[in-house]
Design an enzyme around this catalytic site. Sequence first.
Site, PDB file in Angstrom:
ATOM      1  N   HIS A  44     -29.657  30.899  21.269  1.00 28.47           N
ATOM      2  CA  HIS A  44     -30.395  29.683  21.620  1.00 28.47           C
ATOM      3  C   HIS A  44     -29.539  28.464  21.309  1.00 28.47           C
ATOM      4  O   HIS A  44     -28.402  28.573  20.839  1.00 28.47           O
ATOM      5  CB  HIS A  44     -31.773  29.657  20.970  1.00 28.47           C
ATOM      6  CG  HIS A  44     -31.789  29.647  19.463  1.00 28.47           C
ATOM      7  ND1 HIS A  44     -31.127  28.717  18.706  1.00 28.47           N
ATOM      8  CD2 HIS A  44     -32.401  30.471  18.575  1.00 28.47           C
ATOM      9  CE1 HIS A  44     -31.347  28.953  17.424  1.00 28.47           C
ATOM     10  NE2 HIS A  44     -32.095  30.015  17.313  1.00 28.47           N
ATOM     11  N   HIS A  46     -27.680  28.177  17.965  1.00 29.58           N
ATOM     12  CA  HIS A  46     -26.454  28.984  17.864  1.00 29.58           C
ATOM     13  C   HIS A  46     -25.332  28.341  18.681  1.00 29.58           C
ATOM     14  O   HIS A  46     -24.185  28.276  18.260  1.00 29.58           O
ATOM     15  CB  HIS A  46     -26.669  30.399  18.411  1.00 29.58           C
ATOM     16  CG  HIS A  46     -27.817  31.131  17.796  1.00 29.58           C
ATOM     17  ND1 HIS A  46     -28.778  31.764  18.539  1.00 29.58           N
ATOM     18  CD2 HIS A  46     -28.167  31.337  16.508  1.00 29.58           C
ATOM     19  CE1 HIS A  46     -29.660  32.330  17.743  1.00 29.58           C
ATOM     20  NE2 HIS A  46     -29.317  32.081  16.501  1.00 29.58           N
ATOM     21  N   CYS A  89     -42.401  30.198   2.030  1.00 32.83           N
ATOM     22  CA  CYS A  89     -40.970  29.962   2.194  1.00 32.83           C
ATOM     23  C   CYS A  89     -40.762  28.536   2.720  1.00 32.83           C
ATOM     24  O   CYS A  89     -41.423  28.127   3.672  1.00 32.83           O
ATOM     25  CB  CYS A  89     -40.408  30.978   3.193  1.00 32.83           C
ATOM     26  SG  CYS A  89     -38.875  30.438   3.941  1.00 32.83           S
ATOM     27  N   CYS A 147     -35.434  34.808   6.205  1.00 36.39           N
ATOM     28  CA  CYS A 147     -34.236  34.167   5.614  1.00 36.39           C
ATOM     29  C   CYS A 147     -33.264  35.206   5.078  1.00 36.39           C
ATOM     30  O   CYS A 147     -32.124  34.877   4.802  1.00 36.39           O
ATOM     31  CB  CYS A 147     -34.571  33.302   4.411  1.00 36.39           C
ATOM     32  SG  CYS A 147     -35.475  31.818   4.723  1.00 36.39           S
ATOM     33  N   LYS A 178     -36.791  22.858  13.259  1.00 40.32           N
ATOM     34  CA  LYS A 178     -35.613  23.684  13.509  1.00 40.32           C
ATOM     35  C   LYS A 178     -36.008  24.754  14.532  1.00 40.32           C
ATOM     36  O   LYS A 178     -37.063  25.364  14.411  1.00 40.32           O
ATOM     37  CB  LYS A 178     -35.184  24.365  12.216  1.00 40.32           C
ATOM     38  CG  LYS A 178     -34.002  25.299  12.396  1.00 40.32           C
ATOM     39  CD  LYS A 178     -33.525  25.832  11.058  1.00 40.32           C
ATOM     40  CE  LYS A 178     -32.330  26.745  11.210  1.00 40.32           C
ATOM     41  NZ  LYS A 178     -32.640  28.159  11.112  1.00 40.32           N
ATOM     42  N   LYS A 185     -36.903  31.631  16.377  1.00 35.59           N
ATOM     43  CA  LYS A 185     -37.844  32.541  16.998  1.00 35.59           C
ATOM     44  C   LYS A 185     -39.197  32.446  16.290  1.00 35.59           C
ATOM     45  O   LYS A 185     -40.244  32.510  16.914  1.00 35.59           O
ATOM     46  CB  LYS A 185     -37.281  33.956  16.870  1.00 35.59           C
ATOM     47  CG  LYS A 185     -37.835  34.892  17.881  1.00 35.59           C
ATOM     48  CD  LYS A 185     -37.135  36.212  17.787  1.00 35.59           C
ATOM     49  CE  LYS A 185     -37.983  37.277  18.447  1.00 35.59           C
ATOM     50  NZ  LYS A 185     -37.429  38.590  18.261  1.00 35.59           N
ATOM     51  N   CYS A 195     -37.852  36.390   1.122  1.00 33.70           N
ATOM     52  CA  CYS A 195     -38.290  36.029   2.478  1.00 33.70           C
ATOM     53  C   CYS A 195     -37.446  36.818   3.464  1.00 33.70           C
ATOM     54  O   CYS A 195     -36.220  36.640   3.508  1.00 33.70           O
ATOM     55  CB  CYS A 195     -38.141  34.519   2.726  1.00 33.70           C
ATOM     56  SG  CYS A 195     -38.410  34.096   4.470  1.00 33.70           S
TER      57      CYS A 195
HETATM   58  N1  MSP Z   1     -26.621  35.685  10.053  1.00 34.13           N
HETATM   59  C1  MSP Z   1     -26.728  34.492   9.304  1.00 34.13           C
HETATM   60  C2  MSP Z   1     -25.377  33.846   9.090  1.00 34.13           C
HETATM   61  C3  MSP Z   1     -24.370  34.723   8.424  1.00 34.13           C
HETATM   62  S1  MSP Z   1     -22.821  33.954   8.349  1.00 34.13           S
HETATM   63  C4  MSP Z   1     -21.940  34.924   7.333  1.00 34.13           C
HETATM   64  C5  MSP Z   1     -27.616  33.499  10.037  1.00 34.13           C
HETATM   65  N2  MSP Z   1     -27.768  33.709  11.326  1.00 34.13           N
HETATM   66  S2  MSP Z   1     -28.647  32.797  12.298  1.00 34.13           S
HETATM   67  O1  MSP Z   1     -28.477  33.377  13.593  1.00 34.13           O
HETATM   68  O2  MSP Z   1     -29.979  32.679  11.819  1.00 34.13           O
HETATM   69  O3  MSP Z   1     -28.075  31.366  12.244  1.00 34.13           O
HETATM   70  C6  MSP Z   1     -26.701  31.144  12.180  1.00 34.13           C
HETATM   71  C7  MSP Z   1     -26.402  29.690  12.137  1.00 34.13           C
HETATM   72  O4  MSP Z   1     -26.943  29.043  13.257  1.00 34.13           O
HETATM   73  C8  MSP Z   1     -26.952  28.995  10.890  1.00 34.13           C
HETATM   74  O5  MSP Z   1     -25.902  28.283  10.297  1.00 34.13           O
HETATM   75  C9  MSP Z   1     -27.929  28.041  11.392  1.00 34.13           C
HETATM   76  O6  MSP Z   1     -27.929  26.829  10.712  1.00 34.13           O
HETATM   77  C10 MSP Z   1     -27.428  27.814  12.818  1.00 34.13           C
HETATM   78  N3  MSP Z   1     -28.558  27.429  13.556  1.00 34.13           N
HETATM   79  C11 MSP Z   1     -29.628  28.181  13.896  1.00 34.13           C
HETATM   80  N4  MSP Z   1     -30.563  27.351  14.422  1.00 34.13           N
HETATM   81  C12 MSP Z   1     -30.110  26.076  14.393  1.00 34.13           C
HETATM   82  C13 MSP Z   1     -30.542  24.871  14.914  1.00 34.13           C
HETATM   83  N5  MSP Z   1     -31.700  24.737  15.495  1.00 34.13           N
HETATM   84  N6  MSP Z   1     -29.670  23.829  14.841  1.00 34.13           N
HETATM   85  C14 MSP Z   1     -28.400  23.948  14.380  1.00 34.13           C
HETATM   86  N7  MSP Z   1     -27.982  25.059  13.882  1.00 34.13           N
HETATM   87  C15 MSP Z   1     -28.902  26.071  13.670  1.00 34.13           C
HETATM   88  O7  MSP Z   1     -28.096  32.573   9.423  1.00 34.13           O
END
Ligand code: MSP
Length: 529
Positions: free
Chosen positions: A31, A34, A156, A142, A312, A315, A139
């Site tokens: 999304h 990411h 959480c 998280c 933020k 999902k 959680c």
């Molecule tokens: N799998 C872990 C990261 C492990 S790194 C060794 C994780 N995955 S995640 O898919 O949930 O998110 C990864 C990154 O994407 C996080 O740093 C998170 O901040 C970033 N983002 C996810 N949603 C976001 C937004 N809406 N805005 C900006 N970045 C965000 O956490």
Amino acid sequence: MVDRRQDSSSVPGSPSFYATTPIYYVNAKPHLGHAYTTIVGDALCRWHRLLGDDVHFLTGTDEHGLKIQQAADAAGMPPQQFADSIAPLFADAWERLDIRYDDFIRTTEDRHRRGVQKLLQACYDNGDIEVDTYRGLYCVPCEAYYVEDDLENGNCPIHKKPVDHVEEENYFFRLSRYGDRLLQWYADHPGAIVPDYRMNEVIGFIKQGLLDFSISRTSFSWGIPLPWDDKHITYVWFDALSNYITALGYGDPESQDPESLFHRRWPVNYHLIGKDIVRFHCVYWPAMLMSAGIEPPAGWAVGGWLLVGGEKMSKTTGNVVNPLDLVDENNPEGVGVDGFRYYVLAETPYGADGDFTYEGLVGRYNADLANNLGNLLSRVATVVGKKCDGVGPKPSPDSPLTAAAKNAVEETISRWADVQPSRALEATWQLIRATNAYLETNEPWKAEPGPAVDTVMGDALEALRIVAILASPAIPRTAQAVWERIGMVEGGQARVDDRRVPVDVAWGQYPGGVNVVKGDPLFPRRNIS
Ligand code: MSP
């Protein structure tokens, strides 16, 4: 899934630049959130390629842990098959967003398992991993442990949902032993975390006193077993963080070799991360590395969240924007890959939270891309077509634009060095604005063909040449299109991204005598529907 695993970009004698994105959980499709971190990483790496660095850009997927196991259960699939179905969606999304990564790691790969077990063993042998009973709060979304004080109304603080009470025998990493060493390391490495206010938060957190953290679970099986006690599965963050070295071959015996990828690339120049995972990356991870006798990362670049309607995107909250819809060529409301990349990079200062709105996306697109850059190219190509027989004239060495070009170059360089893409683009766009103003002052479209018009058009073409190079990390396709339309390929330089900064952005190198092509508008204006 396209296998882009390579280190072929290696340029002997050039400084290494290694950058990483977080690895993304495969419980959700890619999304906007990411895409945000990944685009910033890609643009930063493209910038470093322009600087002549030997770049290695790593991304990948985080595939173990309870959260993924639960998502697989819900989908009625074994976890490996489930991960296999989602991981390629990330690789495909990155292809479509022109992300030029050098390696894509999946934590279910053998190279990763070997590396995680080696790192665990090294910390264990160093006496930093010990067994204990864990009683506390967890959680699952998280994949993080909490204490009562962290909760908001018993929930959480991120997912606003109840946490689980867990009690089980766990191995713990003795993080509490590392507080002083971490503080000393940060004192010795000022500027390691950008923006600097994030560094202050990390130091504040360490000073509060560090608690040991659990690194294993026995209540589920989807993960990597501890090498000395296979009833225990490695806690997902220990597993995940290791990807940054396992992808470099840390688990292989050859990693001892000074010529190995691991030796050449580690320590990483920047881990690009979101602000939600700072504690794991800037506290746990360097301590784990210190315990194993490995140097901590050289840098972290921490981004804010891209919020949708103030929340933020995730999902769990259900407000997910799919970036691929916005770049779809067949979507009349789309803005193209570069329109989207530009918005993501330019709209929000890296580090701060940003609010994604479709109006904001289209507004940026119309103002900066359609009106400024697109309009400049189209005007220049039109006037050269009408007044210079379609052949671009040479620039003047002492053009009034030289000062604007010099400023734009210096400022763009310094902003990228601070990992501030929005400010770097603002600096580059100053040159576009100055060139549009120069045309408006001189009105070459009203003048008779001749040397005066030639000089103005040569200067404008030279400014576009410099802009194409400076903007190429953010909008690679467009930069190449500008490059081609102003005749640089005919001038003997096929690709804009093969240029080097600063040598190739010094004023006066537009060759002249090459054909300039008008073509379709680069960025047709969009109306907000
Ligand atoms: N799998 C872990 C990261 C492990 S790194 C060794 C994780 N995955 S995640 O898919 O949930 O998110 C990864 C990154 O994407 C996080 O740093 C998170 O901040 C970033 N983002 C996810 N949603 C976001 C937004 N809406 N805005 C900006 N970045 C965000 O956490």
